[in-house]
Scaffold this motif. Sequence first.
Motif, PDB file in Angstrom:
ATOM      1  N   LEU A 186       6.930   9.589  -4.949  1.00  0.00           N
ATOM      2  CA  LEU A 186       5.802  10.055  -4.152  1.00  0.00           C
ATOM      3  C   LEU A 186       4.635  10.457  -5.050  1.00  0.00           C
ATOM      4  O   LEU A 186       3.479  10.147  -4.760  1.00  0.00           O
ATOM      5  CB  LEU A 186       6.220  11.215  -3.256  1.00  0.00           C
ATOM      6  N   THR A 187       4.936  11.124  -6.152  1.00  0.00           N
ATOM      7  CA  THR A 187       3.874  11.499  -7.081  1.00  0.00           C
ATOM      8  C   THR A 187       3.177  10.262  -7.624  1.00  0.00           C
ATOM      9  O   THR A 187       1.945  10.220  -7.739  1.00  0.00           O
ATOM     10  CB  THR A 187       4.441  12.343  -8.240  1.00  0.00           C
ATOM     11  N   GLY A 188       3.952   9.218  -7.926  1.00  0.00           N
ATOM     12  CA  GLY A 188       3.346   7.976  -8.404  1.00  0.00           C
ATOM     13  C   GLY A 188       2.390   7.387  -7.393  1.00  0.00           C
ATOM     14  O   GLY A 188       1.297   6.931  -7.737  1.00  0.00           O
ATOM     15  N   GLY A 189       2.777   7.394  -6.118  1.00  0.00           N
ATOM     16  CA  GLY A 189       1.901   6.872  -5.080  1.00  0.00           C
ATOM     17  C   GLY A 189       0.674   7.741  -4.870  1.00  0.00           C
ATOM     18  O   GLY A 189      -0.449   7.230  -4.696  1.00  0.00           O
ATOM     19  N   LEU A 190       0.862   9.043  -4.880  1.00  0.00           N
ATOM     20  CA  LEU A 190      -0.260   9.960  -4.665  1.00  0.00           C
ATOM     21  C   LEU A 190      -1.246   9.938  -5.830  1.00  0.00           C
ATOM     22  O   LEU A 190      -2.439  10.228  -5.643  1.00  0.00           O
ATOM     23  CB  LEU A 190       0.265  11.380  -4.457  1.00  0.00           C
ATOM     24  N   GLY A 218       0.807  -1.208   0.000  1.00  0.00           N
ATOM     25  CA  GLY A 218       0.000   0.000   0.000  1.00  0.00           C
ATOM     26  C   GLY A 218       0.845   1.265   0.000  1.00  0.00           C
ATOM     27  O   GLY A 218       2.045   1.235  -0.258  1.00  0.00           O
ATOM     28  N   PHE A 219       0.207   2.385   0.308  1.00  0.00           N
ATOM     29  CA  PHE A 219       0.850   3.702   0.356  1.00  0.00           C
ATOM     30  C   PHE A 219       1.157   4.071   1.806  1.00  0.00           C
ATOM     31  O   PHE A 219       0.333   3.818   2.684  1.00  0.00           O
ATOM     32  CB  PHE A 219      -0.089   4.754  -0.248  1.00  0.00           C
ATOM     33  N   PRO A 220       2.294   4.706   2.040  1.00  0.00           N
ATOM     34  CA  PRO A 220       3.381   5.085   1.140  1.00  0.00           C
ATOM     35  C   PRO A 220       4.540   4.108   1.260  1.00  0.00           C
ATOM     36  O   PRO A 220       5.680   4.498   1.540  1.00  0.00           O
ATOM     37  CB  PRO A 220       3.762   6.468   1.657  1.00  0.00           C
ATOM     38  N   ALA A 242      12.595   5.884   0.161  1.00  0.00           N
ATOM     39  CA  ALA A 242      12.087   5.488  -1.155  1.00  0.00           C
ATOM     40  C   ALA A 242      11.193   6.569  -1.747  1.00  0.00           C
ATOM     41  O   ALA A 242      11.226   6.830  -2.959  1.00  0.00           O
ATOM     42  CB  ALA A 242      11.318   4.173  -1.047  1.00  0.00           C
ATOM     43  N   MET A 243      10.411   7.245  -0.908  1.00  0.00           N
ATOM     44  CA  MET A 243       9.513   8.290  -1.388  1.00  0.00           C
ATOM     45  C   MET A 243      10.260   9.564  -1.792  1.00  0.00           C
ATOM     46  O   MET A 243       9.694  10.417  -2.465  1.00  0.00           O
ATOM     47  CB  MET A 243       8.473   8.618  -0.311  1.00  0.00           C
ATOM     48  N   ASN A 298      11.956  18.216   6.049  1.00  0.00           N
ATOM     49  CA  ASN A 298      12.644  16.927   6.162  1.00  0.00           C
ATOM     50  C   ASN A 298      11.659  15.768   6.329  1.00  0.00           C
ATOM     51  O   ASN A 298      11.859  14.870   7.143  1.00  0.00           O
ATOM     52  CB  ASN A 298      13.660  16.940   7.317  1.00  0.00           C
ATOM     53  N   ALA A 299      10.579  15.854   5.539  1.00  0.00           N
ATOM     54  CA  ALA A 299       9.567  14.784   5.505  1.00  0.00           C
ATOM     55  C   ALA A 299       8.911  14.562   6.863  1.00  0.00           C
ATOM     56  O   ALA A 299       8.553  13.437   7.220  1.00  0.00           O
ATOM     57  CB  ALA A 299      10.164  13.477   4.985  1.00  0.00           C
ATOM     58  N   ALA A 300       8.699  15.635   7.606  1.00  0.00           N
ATOM     59  CA  ALA A 300       8.164  15.509   8.964  1.00  0.00           C
ATOM     60  C   ALA A 300       6.797  14.831   8.987  1.00  0.00           C
ATOM     61  O   ALA A 300       6.538  13.964   9.831  1.00  0.00           O
ATOM     62  CB  ALA A 300       8.076  16.889   9.614  1.00  0.00           C
ATOM     63  N   VAL A 301       5.896  15.206   8.083  1.00  0.00           N
ATOM     64  CA  VAL A 301       4.557  14.627   8.079  1.00  0.00           C
ATOM     65  C   VAL A 301       4.604  13.156   7.678  1.00  0.00           C
ATOM     66  O   VAL A 301       3.956  12.300   8.294  1.00  0.00           O
ATOM     67  CB  VAL A 301       3.628  15.416   7.135  1.00  0.00           C
ATOM     68  N   LEU A 302       5.385  12.843   6.660  1.00  0.00           N
ATOM     69  CA  LEU A 302       5.491  11.456   6.221  1.00  0.00           C
ATOM     70  C   LEU A 302       6.093  10.590   7.317  1.00  0.00           C
ATOM     71  O   LEU A 302       5.636   9.466   7.570  1.00  0.00           O
ATOM     72  CB  LEU A 302       6.344  11.383   4.957  1.00  0.00           C
ATOM     73  N   LYS A 303       7.097  11.105   7.997  1.00  0.00           N
ATOM     74  CA  LYS A 303       7.710  10.348   9.090  1.00  0.00           C
ATOM     75  C   LYS A 303       6.712  10.119  10.226  1.00  0.00           C
ATOM     76  O   LYS A 303       6.657   9.029  10.805  1.00  0.00           O
ATOM     77  CB  LYS A 303       8.931  11.089   9.620  1.00  0.00           C
TER      78      LYS A 303
END
Length: 281
Positions: A189-193, A28-30, A182-183, A161-166
């Motif tokens: 990331l665009t591909g996943g979104l 799944g994502f992400p 990887a994102m 620094n990718a705070a939300v994704l982390k």
Amino acid sequence: MEIKARGMTFDVYEGGPVDGEPVLLLHGFPQNHREFDLILPRLHEAGLRTYAVDQRGYSPGARPDNVGAYRITEPAKDAIAVLDALGIEKAHVIGHDWGAQVGWILAAQYPERVRTLTAVSVPHPRALRLAMRVRPTQRARFSYFAVFRSAIAERFLLGANAAVLKAMLSPTGDRATLYVDAMREPGALTGGLNWYRAFSGSDLGGVGVITVPTTYVWSDRDGVVSRTAALRTRDWVEADYQLVVLRGVSHWVPEQAAGPLATYALARITGGDPTPSDPAS
């Protein structure tokens, strides 16, 4: 290995005995194929041959520019094409998150290609649609879709620094770094979104009754899927079926509950009969 299918190149990670029954794993994502790392040893020990696919948008050679190319029906066709390229007539399917959604489509529309289905976190699409209609809380749980579909989603998730994704991936522990790194790769990331941006409920309207043996694994601290959607999934399976409820586990089941997930997936694949983990089962 690299598998050519539908004019694209998919990264597929194989493992286990070469003569074992095939298992197709859909992430799944992400995340990516690595989300199944912790259950693969159990599957291999049981004599199964596994194929974990980096799906459309995640494999560098399978990132179409057109958002419309990410409609949920397309990854299902990808999965069939990958099986064809591998020479696999029929496989067990394990899918988590968006991968579970693809799994439901495969089981409904290509039952001749699916031996068993283990769907993790995301319920049958029609059960989810029902819950969205009758439970305002379920609709509220999907409010993040608007953000992920927006033009600022990449900046929102990777900024600072990718705070939300982390933070989103923090329940996976140290493994979060694997997915965040990887994102950060160009286009990943665009591909996943784009799965979110292309999504339309009408694409799931044709997902009907499931006629292959199925296990649905839901966790009671999943912030996305309500108990109503989980319970009503049984309405759409006319085959041997089990609902497994994992208590105290969030959406990230393959990392937080790898042992139980492997046990229930193996029970489904081998025809075992583990004790249900919840009275609702």
